[in-house]
Design a protein around this motif. Structure first.
Motif, PDB file in Angstrom:
ATOM      1  N   SER A   1       0.848  -1.188   0.000  1.00  0.00           N
ATOM      2  CA  SER A   1       0.000   0.000   0.000  1.00  0.00           C
ATOM      3  C   SER A   1       0.881   1.234   0.000  1.00  0.00           C
ATOM      4  N   ILE A   2       0.509   2.197  -0.815  1.00  0.00           N
ATOM      5  CA  ILE A   2       1.232   3.458  -0.835  1.00  0.00           C
ATOM      6  C   ILE A   2       0.365   4.499  -0.152  1.00  0.00           C
ATOM      7  N   VAL A   3       0.896   5.075   0.918  1.00  0.00           N
ATOM      8  CA  VAL A   3       0.133   6.085   1.636  1.00  0.00           C
ATOM      9  C   VAL A   3       0.922   7.395   1.653  1.00  0.00           C
TER      10      VAL A   3
ATOM     11  N   GLY B   1       2.781  12.732  -4.337  1.00  0.00           N
ATOM     12  CA  GLY B   1       3.346  12.083  -5.518  1.00  0.00           C
ATOM     13  C   GLY B   1       3.004  10.618  -5.671  1.00  0.00           C
ATOM     14  N   LYS B   2       1.956  10.178  -4.991  1.00  0.00           N
ATOM     15  CA  LYS B   2       1.598   8.754  -5.058  1.00  0.00           C
ATOM     16  C   LYS B   2       1.133   8.363  -6.469  1.00  0.00           C
ATOM     17  N   SER B   3       0.190   9.158  -6.990  1.00  0.00           N
ATOM     18  CA  SER B   3      -0.318   8.843  -8.327  1.00  0.00           C
ATOM     19  C   SER B   3       0.765   9.021  -9.378  1.00  0.00           C
TER      20      SER B   3
ATOM     21  N   ILE C   1      -9.388  -5.709 -12.985  1.00  0.00           N
ATOM     22  CA  ILE C   1      -9.295  -7.129 -12.621  1.00  0.00           C
ATOM     23  C   ILE C   1      -9.166  -7.996 -13.870  1.00  0.00           C
ATOM     24  N   CYS C   2      -9.922  -7.636 -14.917  1.00  0.00           N
ATOM     25  CA  CYS C   2      -9.837  -8.362 -16.188  1.00  0.00           C
ATOM     26  C   CYS C   2      -8.421  -8.338 -16.749  1.00  0.00           C
ATOM     27  N   ALA C   3      -7.791  -7.184 -16.604  1.00  0.00           N
ATOM     28  CA  ALA C   3      -6.488  -7.002 -17.246  1.00  0.00           C
ATOM     29  C   ALA C   3      -5.352  -7.602 -16.437  1.00  0.00           C
ATOM     30  N   ALA C   4      -5.561  -7.721 -15.116  1.00  0.00           N
ATOM     31  CA  ALA C   4      -4.450  -8.101 -14.253  1.00  0.00           C
ATOM     32  C   ALA C   4      -4.141  -9.588 -14.342  1.00  0.00           C
ATOM     33  N   LYS C   5      -2.949  -9.913 -14.800  1.00  0.00           N
ATOM     34  CA  LYS C   5      -2.517 -11.306 -14.794  1.00  0.00           C
ATOM     35  C   LYS C   5      -1.415 -11.485 -13.765  1.00  0.00           C
ATOM     36  N   GLU C   6      -0.615 -10.455 -13.540  1.00  0.00           N
ATOM     37  CA  GLU C   6       0.480 -10.520 -12.583  1.00  0.00           C
ATOM     38  C   GLU C   6       0.365  -9.419 -11.540  1.00  0.00           C
ATOM     39  N   LEU C   7       0.015  -8.223 -12.012  1.00  0.00           N
ATOM     40  CA  LEU C   7       0.114  -7.048 -11.161  1.00  0.00           C
ATOM     41  C   LEU C   7      -1.159  -6.219 -11.259  1.00  0.00           C
ATOM     42  N   LEU C   8      -1.644  -5.817 -10.089  1.00  0.00           N
ATOM     43  CA  LEU C   8      -2.840  -4.984 -10.026  1.00  0.00           C
ATOM     44  C   LEU C   8      -2.430  -3.646  -9.413  1.00  0.00           C
ATOM     45  N   LEU C   9      -2.557  -2.566 -10.180  1.00  0.00           N
ATOM     46  CA  LEU C   9      -2.205  -1.233  -9.690  1.00  0.00           C
ATOM     47  C   LEU C   9      -3.494  -0.458  -9.456  1.00  0.00           C
ATOM     48  N   LEU C  10      -3.767  -0.135  -8.212  1.00  0.00           N
ATOM     49  CA  LEU C  10      -5.034   0.527  -7.902  1.00  0.00           C
ATOM     50  C   LEU C  10      -4.776   1.898  -7.298  1.00  0.00           C
ATOM     51  N   ASP C  11      -5.304   2.915  -7.932  1.00  0.00           N
ATOM     52  CA  ASP C  11      -5.130   4.271  -7.429  1.00  0.00           C
ATOM     53  C   ASP C  11      -6.421   4.683  -6.711  1.00  0.00           C
ATOM     54  N   GLU C  12      -6.382   4.607  -5.409  1.00  0.00           N
ATOM     55  CA  GLU C  12      -7.526   4.930  -4.550  1.00  0.00           C
ATOM     56  C   GLU C  12      -8.798   4.199  -4.952  1.00  0.00           C
ATOM     57  N   PRO C  13      -8.782   2.874  -4.821  1.00  0.00           N
ATOM     58  CA  PRO C  13      -9.949   2.091  -5.240  1.00  0.00           C
ATOM     59  C   PRO C  13     -11.181   2.331  -4.368  1.00  0.00           C
TER      60      PRO C  13
ATOM     61  N   SER D   1      -2.853  -4.955   3.751  1.00  0.00           N
ATOM     62  CA  SER D   1      -1.588  -5.023   3.024  1.00  0.00           C
ATOM     63  C   SER D   1      -0.511  -5.664   3.883  1.00  0.00           C
ATOM     64  N   ASP D   2       0.543  -6.128   3.258  1.00  0.00           N
ATOM     65  CA  ASP D   2       1.647  -6.630   4.057  1.00  0.00           C
ATOM     66  C   ASP D   2       2.889  -5.752   3.999  1.00  0.00           C
ATOM     67  N   LYS D   3       2.899  -4.802   3.058  1.00  0.00           N
ATOM     68  CA  LYS D   3       3.997  -3.827   3.067  1.00  0.00           C
ATOM     69  C   LYS D   3       3.427  -2.427   2.847  1.00  0.00           C
ATOM     70  N   ILE D   4       4.142  -1.460   3.367  1.00  0.00           N
ATOM     71  CA  ILE D   4       3.668  -0.080   3.263  1.00  0.00           C
ATOM     72  C   ILE D   4       4.783   0.796   2.708  1.00  0.00           C
ATOM     73  N   LEU D   5       4.405   1.666   1.793  1.00  0.00           N
ATOM     74  CA  LEU D   5       5.330   2.702   1.346  1.00  0.00           C
ATOM     75  C   LEU D   5       4.687   4.027   1.692  1.00  0.00           C
ATOM     76  N   HIS D   6       5.312   4.740   2.624  1.00  0.00           N
ATOM     77  CA  HIS D   6       4.774   6.049   2.968  1.00  0.00           C
ATOM     78  C   HIS D   6       5.586   7.100   2.222  1.00  0.00           C
ATOM     79  N   VAL D   7       4.901   7.820   1.374  1.00  0.00           N
ATOM     80  CA  VAL D   7       5.608   8.841   0.603  1.00  0.00           C
ATOM     81  C   VAL D   7       5.328  10.180   1.245  1.00  0.00           C
ATOM     82  N   SER D   8       6.386  10.917   1.476  1.00  0.00           N
ATOM     83  CA  SER D   8       6.218  12.221   2.083  1.00  0.00           C
ATOM     84  C   SER D   8       6.385  13.285   1.010  1.00  0.00           C
ATOM     85  N   ALA D   9       5.743  14.419   1.247  1.00  0.00           N
ATOM     86  CA  ALA D   9       5.745  15.475   0.235  1.00  0.00           C
ATOM     87  C   ALA D   9       7.159  15.847  -0.194  1.00  0.00           C
ATOM     88  N   ILE D  10       8.042  15.994   0.789  1.00  0.00           N
ATOM     89  CA  ILE D  10       9.431  16.243   0.426  1.00  0.00           C
ATOM     90  C   ILE D  10      10.197  14.965   0.707  1.00  0.00           C
ATOM     91  N   SER D  11       9.871  13.976  -0.085  1.00  0.00           N
ATOM     92  CA  SER D  11      10.271  12.629   0.270  1.00  0.00           C
ATOM     93  C   SER D  11      11.759  12.385   0.144  1.00  0.00           C
TER      94      SER D  11
END
Lengths: 259, 272
Positions: A39-41, A47-49, A151-163, A204-214
């Protein structure tokens, strides 16, 4: 698929990206392994998107950003779709677009593609909207249709922007269950941007926290991460959920609803 | 009535006009759906004016056949799409600059080389002056356009409705945009013989606009657009013949009537 079990899906080192001439990500490093639920928070405008768009090759970047799955293996849910009001296209036709990456050189959809699309619509509980015009749907319905396409398109990787945007609580929980099951049972790697901290921590099992001035974390190595993370505002974080909730960044957010 | 219709088809020029027109209006209406949705409606008009300039050039220097104008308009189409994204002169202004510029250049060329009687022909079309070779070119080009459109239908659909997502799923968006631009150029050049530089964009834009008033799905919208286009062309051509009216204008009036009708139907449907 077993032989590629521990393959690295995304490798990101010292990534710098800018959005409208403003640097939003600098020296960002993290990895996504096969089967991860990352999860990216981070706050708005951090700059997450932009990061997701960088991963998809829609935006330029500096640094290392390797994507080890083909573009035709990825399901992507954009944050907002620029579909104009008068577009004559049904929800079903939109979802079928998700199968495009599976067609190869053959120009038309096959029966199995239609079945995949129907299946995805069923999973998102919007099968009855199949024949409806997409632009007539409500925000939440649109969101579910677009998730079905991903979901239809995802075979390996699912990228969700604020689902979870625009979905009520019950549907939101169902969605998390569904994504979790795709991740655990079908082995899909999931990368999700979210503001819904409760959902993030629970699923989620991992988290990426992005900071504005990361000046974000040096991956994997959690000690190092904590060190970096402790430089307060400047820092971001990358690591597991268990590590994340112990970090000063997390505590500062005043989140007490740890599951 | 029946007798007159049979008589109409005994004229070679009428048969040529009919066959070429059916092909051209069919392929124009297919591409029209994408042009309308991509907000490129005015590009057809701009390209027609470039086509006028190109025809003037070929007529002035040396009377040359239709296809000489094709590459010129094709290049203009690709440039228009490319420049639109990067240029400081935005969208419609750029089209206005190019279309009025090439119109002026064409007029000067035609006058300077004293082929002024062609002006009318290029402006308003000369559907009954088509020759057998024109019909063959129109039919072949239209069949190629229709075939390409069908083969790439699903990809063109995605590129049209959601460019970003298409790009993300590995589709070469600019390739398909270029394809649409080139096919549009072809249909504009062919259609200019029928409708003339001033009216051709109507043949491309009206049928999809009408069908979009009523139909919500892409497949239905495309199919209905093709049906409207062919029907309006046929009706317009018959009116032209019976009442000795200008053909391009007649065909366009038919399209306008259908557009009004479909708008009403769409409104009623929305309420009901």
């Amino acid at each position: 698929m077993f032989y590629t079990l521990n393959m690295r899906i995304i490798k990101c080192e010292n990534l710098c990206m800018s959005y409208e001439n403003k640097t939003v990500l600098s020296e960002l490093s993290f990895n996504v392994e096969r089967g991860d639920f990352l999860s990216i928070v981070g706050e708005n405008g951090s700059g997450k998107s932009t990061l997701i768009r960088g991963i998809l090759g829609l935006k330029k970047y500096k640094g290392v950003l390797e994507l080890n799955v083909g573009r035709n293996q990825i399901g992507y849910l954009p944050q907002q779709t620029a579909l104009a009001e008068d577009f004559p296209v049904t929800a079903g036709e939109i979802v079928l677009c998700g199968c495009l990456n599976d067609m190869g050189l053959f120009p038309f959809y096959k029966k199995k593609h239609r079945e995949t699309a129907i299946d995805a619509l069923k999973k998102m509980r919007v099968l009855e909207l199949e024949k409806r015009r997409f632009c007539e749907l409500s925000g939440g319905q649109k969101q579910r249709v677009l998730i079905a396409r991903a979901i239809c398109a995802a075979k390996e990787l699912l990228l969700l922007d604020e689902p979870a945007t625009g979905l009520d609580l019950a549907v939101r929980n169902e969605l998390y269950e569904l994504i979790s099951s795709l991740n655990k049972n079908d082995g899909l790697t999931v990368v999700m941007i979210s503001h819904d901290m409760e959902g993030v921590l629970a699923n989620s099992d991992k988290i990426l926290h992005v900071s504005a001035i990361s000046k974000a974390a040096e991956a994997v190595n959690s000690d190092k991460t904590l060190e970096n993370g402790s430089t307060k505002n400047k820092g971001g974080f990358f690591g597991t959920v268990a590590e994340y909730i112990k970090t000063p960044i997390f505590m500062e957010m005043g989140c007490n609803n740890v599951p | 009535m029946f007798h007159e219709t049979v008589q109409m088809f005994s004229y070679d020029f009428f048969v040529y006009a009919f066959i070429a027109g059916i092909f051209i209006s069919l392929s124009a209406s297919l591409l029209g759906v994408n042009l309308v949705l991509k907000r490129y409606s005015m590009i057809g008009d701009g390209l027609a004016h470039v086509g006028f300039g190109a025809f003037a050039l070929t007529a002035a220097i040396n009377p040359l056949p239709t296809w000489v104008a094709l590459p010129i308009v094709g290049i203009a189409a690709v440039l228009l799409l490319r420049v639109r994204k990067s240029s400081k002169i935005k969208g419609d202004a750029l089209i206005a600059v190019i279309s009025s510029g090439s119109l002026a250049a064409g007029l000067i060329l035609l006058t300077a080389f004293e082929v002024t009687n062609d002006i009318n022909r290029y402006m308003f079309g000369s559907i009954f002056a088509l020759e057998k070779s024109d019909v063959i070119i129109s039919a072949v080009c239209s069949l190629i356009i229709i075939a390409l459109y069908l083969i790439f239908y699903n990809r063109i659909l995605l590129v049209t409705i959601d460019e970003d997502y298409a790009h993300a799923s590995g589709i070469n968006v600019s390739k398909y945009n270029t394809l649409i631009a080139v096919l549009t150029a072809v249909i504009i050049v062919l259609g200019m013989r029928l409708m003339g530089a001033l009216l051709i964009s109507g043949l491309v834009i009206f049928p999809p606009l009408s069908s979009m008033r009523v139909f919500g799905g892409f497949k239905k919208a495309v199919f209905c657009s093709a049906l409207i286009s062919v029907t309006c062309f046929t009706a317009g051509l018959f009116f032209t013949f019976y009442y000795s009216l200008p053909p391009g204008a007649c065909i366009l009036m038919m399209n306008l009537l259908v557009f009004i009708l479909f708008t009403l139907v769409g409104k009623i449907r929305q309420r009901g």
